[in-house]
Design a protein around this motif. Sequence first.
Motif, PDB file in Angstrom:
ATOM      1  N   ARG A 293      92.760  -2.273  96.467  1.00 29.14           N
ATOM      2  CA  ARG A 293      93.927  -2.023  97.649  1.00 29.14           C
ATOM      3  C   ARG A 293      94.996  -2.540  96.971  1.00 29.14           C
ATOM      4  NH1 ARG A 293      92.035  -3.517 103.125  1.00 29.14           N
ATOM      5  NH2 ARG A 293      93.667  -2.949 103.865  1.00 29.14           N
TER       6      ARG A 293
ATOM      7  N   TRP B 282      84.404   1.053  96.709  1.00 22.89           N
ATOM      8  CA  TRP B 282      85.517   1.145  96.857  1.00 22.89           C
ATOM      9  C   TRP B 282      85.559   2.452  96.664  1.00 22.89           C
ATOM     10  CZ3 TRP B 282      85.083  -1.587  91.629  1.00 22.89           C
ATOM     11  CH2 TRP B 282      85.332  -2.324  90.773  1.00 22.89           C
TER      12      TRP B 282
ATOM     13  N   ASN C 207      92.590   2.578 104.230  1.00 23.42           N
ATOM     14  CA  ASN C 207      93.795   3.112 103.288  1.00 23.42           C
ATOM     15  C   ASN C 207      94.842   4.198 103.876  1.00 23.42           C
ATOM     16  OD1 ASN C 207      95.311   4.299 101.039  1.00 23.42           O
ATOM     17  ND2 ASN C 207      93.736   5.545  99.887  1.00 23.42           N
TER      18      ASN C 207
ATOM     19  N   VAL D 249      88.008   4.106  99.007  1.00 21.11           N
ATOM     20  CA  VAL D 249      89.892   5.243  99.342  1.00 21.11           C
ATOM     21  C   VAL D 249      89.505   5.707 100.735  1.00 21.11           C
ATOM     22  CG1 VAL D 249      88.570   6.444  97.701  1.00 21.11           C
ATOM     23  CG2 VAL D 249      91.538   5.381  97.294  1.00 21.11           C
ATOM     24  N   TRP D 250      88.541   6.546 100.657  1.00 20.14           N
ATOM     25  CA  TRP D 250      88.644   7.598 101.379  1.00 20.14           C
ATOM     26  C   TRP D 250      88.624   7.179 103.645  1.00 20.14           C
ATOM     27  CZ3 TRP D 250      91.099  11.436  98.807  1.00 20.14           C
ATOM     28  CH2 TRP D 250      90.907  11.514  97.202  1.00 20.14           C
TER      29      TRP D 250
ATOM     30  N   TYR E   2      92.983   8.458  93.081  1.00 24.22           N
ATOM     31  CA  TYR E   2      91.740   8.685  94.096  1.00 24.22           C
ATOM     32  C   TYR E   2      91.220   9.189  93.545  1.00 24.22           C
ATOM     33  CZ  TYR E   2      95.652   6.307  97.263  1.00 24.22           C
ATOM     34  OH  TYR E   2      95.946   5.878  97.541  1.00 24.22           O
TER      35      TYR E   2
ATOM     36  N   LEU F 179      96.652   7.199 102.539  1.00 26.37           N
ATOM     37  CA  LEU F 179      96.585   8.847 102.653  1.00 26.37           C
ATOM     38  C   LEU F 179      96.881   9.988 103.859  1.00 26.37           C
ATOM     39  CD1 LEU F 179      92.493   7.825 102.699  1.00 26.37           C
ATOM     40  CD2 LEU F 179      93.492   9.261 101.196  1.00 26.37           C
TER      41      LEU F 179
ATOM     42  N   SER G  96      98.776   0.605  97.411  1.00 25.20           N
ATOM     43  CA  SER G  96      98.539   1.580  98.437  1.00 25.20           C
ATOM     44  C   SER G  96      96.956   1.995  97.344  1.00 25.20           C
ATOM     45  CB  SER G  96      99.385   2.399  97.915  1.00 25.20           C
ATOM     46  OG  SER G  96     100.407   2.129  99.170  1.00 25.20           O
ATOM     47  N   TRP G  97      95.934   1.511  96.259  1.00 25.82           N
ATOM     48  CA  TRP G  97      94.991   1.932  95.579  1.00 25.82           C
ATOM     49  C   TRP G  97      95.308   2.635  94.471  1.00 25.82           C
ATOM     50  CZ3 TRP G  97      89.812   2.194  98.086  1.00 25.82           C
ATOM     51  CH2 TRP G  97      89.758   0.933  99.878  1.00 25.82           C
TER      52      TRP G  97
ATOM     53  N   TYR H 173      98.701   9.086  93.096  1.00 24.45           N
ATOM     54  CA  TYR H 173      98.197   8.228  93.836  1.00 24.45           C
ATOM     55  C   TYR H 173      96.719   9.044  93.510  1.00 24.45           C
ATOM     56  CZ  TYR H 173     101.245   4.189  94.023  1.00 24.45           C
ATOM     57  OH  TYR H 173     102.511   3.243  93.647  1.00 24.45           O
TER      58      TYR H 173
END
Length: 204
Positions: free
Chosen positions: A120, A162, A172, A166-167, A192, A175, A123-124, A188
């Motif tokens: 994380r 993970w 997150n 992220v989605w 992903y 997005l 912002s990942w 970014y």
Amino acid sequence: AVLAPPARASGDPVRSAHPRLLSPDRLAYLKSLVATGDPSWVKLKASLDAYLSTTDSAVYMGGAWSANLQQYALGYLMLKDTNPSLANKYADKALVYLKALVRDTDTVDDGLGGGINSVRRDSWYALRNVGTGAALGYDWLYDYPGFKADLKAEVRGQIELWNDGVWNITINPFLLYVNTPGRAASNYYWGYMQSSLDAGYALY
């Protein structure tokens, strides 16, 4: 003889055997570099041997660990049929970095990683290093006897956590930014995507 570099594949189905993130013809080409003593292989081997007894810090969000893991795992695949003793040393070194990606944050064995917080950061951003490196390690080392079932399960679980996370816009919210018009080219977003694509092939 060194084989001609294979053409890029497109639309290939996911193979049941590992490695999946390295096509059989590409791996055969790389092995031919070993057989002929190609300068590119000689240079890679010299680097792998030089750092076999040392361990790097993570540098930036696992970037060094991911890069080192990929090099040692690739060396393992290239040598496993012709020099299994050295190949196994490379695989063991790759496992050091694979475990660091799923358990640590800044230094090997610091125990400060694992879970969603490993990826994380910023912002990942970290997912492109930690997630992609772990997926490649899982795939390229899958058949190595030293990659035990319990560690495989641990790595797989982290990769799934993970890439599911992220989605998920709840955990997150970035997005909202990368999915707006004109921002789909964001590094970014593609970080992903790269991690999730690698994870999908490795874990399928």
